[in-house]
Design a protein around this motif. Sequence first.
Motif, mmCIF file in Angstrom:
data_model
loop_
_atom_site.group_PDB
_atom_site.id
_atom_site.type_symbol
_atom_site.label_atom_id
_atom_site.label_comp_id
_atom_site.label_asym_id
_atom_site.label_seq_id
_atom_site.Cartn_x
_atom_site.Cartn_y
_atom_site.Cartn_z
ATOM 1 N N GLU A 43 14.918 -6.899 -0.003
ATOM 2 C CA GLU A 43 15.444 -6.824 -1.363
ATOM 3 C C GLU A 43 14.389 -6.195 -2.264
ATOM 4 O O GLU A 43 13.251 -6.682 -2.329
ATOM 5 C CB GLU A 43 15.807 -8.216 -1.868
ATOM 6 N N VAL A 44 14.744 -5.116 -2.949
ATOM 7 C CA VAL A 44 13.839 -4.409 -3.856
ATOM 8 C C VAL A 44 14.430 -4.476 -5.256
ATOM 9 O O VAL A 44 15.608 -4.138 -5.456
ATOM 10 C CB VAL A 44 13.620 -2.948 -3.422
ATOM 11 N N ALA A 45 13.629 -4.905 -6.220
ATOM 12 C CA ALA A 45 14.073 -5.023 -7.602
ATOM 13 C C ALA A 45 13.066 -4.348 -8.514
ATOM 14 O O ALA A 45 11.849 -4.474 -8.317
ATOM 15 C CB ALA A 45 14.249 -6.487 -7.999
ATOM 16 N N GLY A 46 13.578 -3.630 -9.492
ATOM 17 C CA GLY A 46 12.727 -3.006 -10.498
ATOM 18 C C GLY A 46 12.674 -3.876 -11.745
ATOM 19 O O GLY A 46 13.679 -4.088 -12.412
ATOM 20 N N THR B 272 0.819 -1.217 0.000
ATOM 21 C CA THR B 272 0.000 0.000 0.000
ATOM 22 C C THR B 272 0.847 1.259 0.000
ATOM 23 O O THR B 272 0.480 2.254 -0.646
ATOM 24 C CB THR B 272 -0.933 -0.005 1.212
ATOM 25 N N MET B 273 1.970 1.234 0.687
ATOM 26 C CA MET B 273 2.832 2.417 0.698
ATOM 27 C C MET B 273 3.482 2.639 -0.666
ATOM 28 O O MET B 273 3.540 3.764 -1.167
ATOM 29 C CB MET B 273 3.904 2.284 1.785
ATOM 30 N N MET C 287 9.013 -6.298 -5.686
ATOM 31 C CA MET C 287 9.187 -6.026 -7.109
ATOM 32 C C MET C 287 8.385 -4.776 -7.465
ATOM 33 O O MET C 287 7.202 -4.679 -7.113
ATOM 34 C CB MET C 287 8.721 -7.207 -7.956
ATOM 35 N N VAL C 288 9.049 -3.854 -8.153
ATOM 36 C CA VAL C 288 8.428 -2.588 -8.535
ATOM 37 C C VAL C 288 8.472 -2.470 -10.051
ATOM 38 O O VAL C 288 9.524 -2.670 -10.669
ATOM 39 C CB VAL C 288 9.143 -1.386 -7.886
ATOM 40 N N ASP C 289 7.325 -2.187 -10.631
ATOM 41 C CA ASP C 289 7.243 -2.019 -12.073
ATOM 42 C C ASP C 289 7.750 -0.641 -12.467
ATOM 43 O O ASP C 289 7.688 0.319 -11.682
ATOM 44 C CB ASP C 289 5.798 -2.194 -12.528
ATOM 45 N N LYS D 146 1.310 -1.815 -9.356
ATOM 46 C CA LYS D 146 2.667 -1.664 -9.849
ATOM 47 C C LYS D 146 3.715 -2.130 -8.856
ATOM 48 O O LYS D 146 4.915 -2.020 -9.137
ATOM 49 C CB LYS D 146 2.933 -0.196 -10.208
ATOM 50 N N ALA D 147 3.309 -2.626 -7.690
ATOM 51 C CA ALA D 147 4.256 -3.082 -6.681
ATOM 52 C C ALA D 147 3.743 -4.372 -6.061
ATOM 53 O O ALA D 147 2.561 -4.493 -5.737
ATOM 54 C CB ALA D 147 4.461 -2.028 -5.598
#
Length: 534
Positions: free
Chosen positions: A415-418, A251-252, A366-368, A261-262
């Motif tokens: 871990e954050v990946a685009g 949500t954030m 995962m972020v689009d 998108k996330a």
Amino acid sequence: MADPKEMVGQVTGVFRDMGMTQKIITGVAIVAVVGVLLSLTLTGGGTYNYDVLYSGLSMEDAADVVARLKEQRVPYQLSNAGTAIMVPSDKVHETRLVLAGEGLPRGGGVGFEIFDKVSLGTTDFVQRLNYQRALQGELARTIRQFQQIQEARVHIATPKKSVFIEDEQEPSASVSVKLRGREKLSKHQIQAIVNLVASAVPGLASENITVVDTAGRLLFRKQADQEGLLSASQLEYQMKIEETLRKKVETMLEEIVGVGKALARVTAEVDFNRINVTEENFDPEGQVIRSEQLLTEEDLRGGEKPQGIPGVKGKLATYTEAEEEGGLAGESHTRNNVTRNYEISRKTRSIQEATGTIQRLSVAVMVDGSYDKVVDKDGNTSLQYNARTSEEIKQFEKIAKNAIGFSEERGDQVEVAGMPFALSSVVEPELSAMDKYTPLIERLATPIFYLLGALIVIMFVVRPFFKMIAARGVVGRGAAEVLAGAPGVGVGREDEEVGFADTGISDKERIYKLAQSDPGRAADLVRRWLREER
């Protein structure tokens, strides 16, 4: 006013003058109106307005209520496959009071009303069996009062009492419930049902009660399955933690990158071990005197001292070694003995660590990215992916850490990946003007259809019908005006009444004479008839 015979003749004449199309439309309309009236008459319950007397009845209760209504000669109707009973509106409350006085509806099963009629030949075994049946029925009725429960059955197993304690068995009970639709019972409600049954049966413990539903799901487990129950609770608790943290992260991030998108997934390692710690601390600086003993001895050698060997009588007791002690004469001896006991301050603390503590969190996000529309040489449209910058990825990682309560001491990992999402890369077809208004058209289609149907009936059935009736009146009035202009007929103005003189000449001859004597007026009257028919 015309008599019924003349009215029937007029209607018959109008129908005879209609065209074939108008006759068909009129016939269809008449059949439709008659069908609607018949359906309303058949489904409307005659001259009564019916209201619901009882609904949601079991087959046994419905049969008892219907039998009683027949005895009282009260009109009724059945609906909802016989589970609902309807009676005239003015008799609803009176009928309910009468049936309540007779204990109807019973709510399914047999209750304590089974003892209303006492039989002299009833044995003790039958009495015990009737009491068990009545108790089961009363419990089922009480359980059925829950809003989520439609039907309930209770079975109680009471073992025969034994004179030997080791052979005595405890009673048990089984509860089967049928839920309404997709309703569910909460844990508190299930526990309330178990406690209700356990309190109603003497000697029945809650661990000997089983609750199931008609779908075959086990709603309450026995205490013997405590390990399995605890494992299920642990898994549910862990999944709840992971779901809560996942929603926080998604949500954030969706507020920044957009909805859908996330994506985030959280894995939580939870410690369910029960640890009891007892600590006992001593403080050497905090000394306190617990007890004290003081002993003082004083020996004065100056006077005569008793001599002899202790425990020896006679002359032997007077024997002393005077030479050895002669040198000590005149001396004194004093001794002080002090005994003190100290207590060191001590603290005892018993700690029971809470179960279900989080040991470690692992979060994957995962972020689009963003997309730009690109048109190639052939005019085909595609989406070009634009990856997120490293600064944005760092910001997203920081936001995710703050959302889950990141702790380095626990060894949490984020871990954050685009990455491009599969659905986002698909080009959505552009909506045409017709597609944009399709939902509105579908929503307005039904009322427009009914409106057009009503207009068609009015234009092709009602309007021609009244128009023909009016045309006959116009023809009669025009004929009177024509006859009024003929010889021997009194002529007045258009808004005055016309008097016909009885000259013995037929109407046809009068109209013929008027056309010969005044062709202009005859033509004017014909034009007026044609306009009024339109």
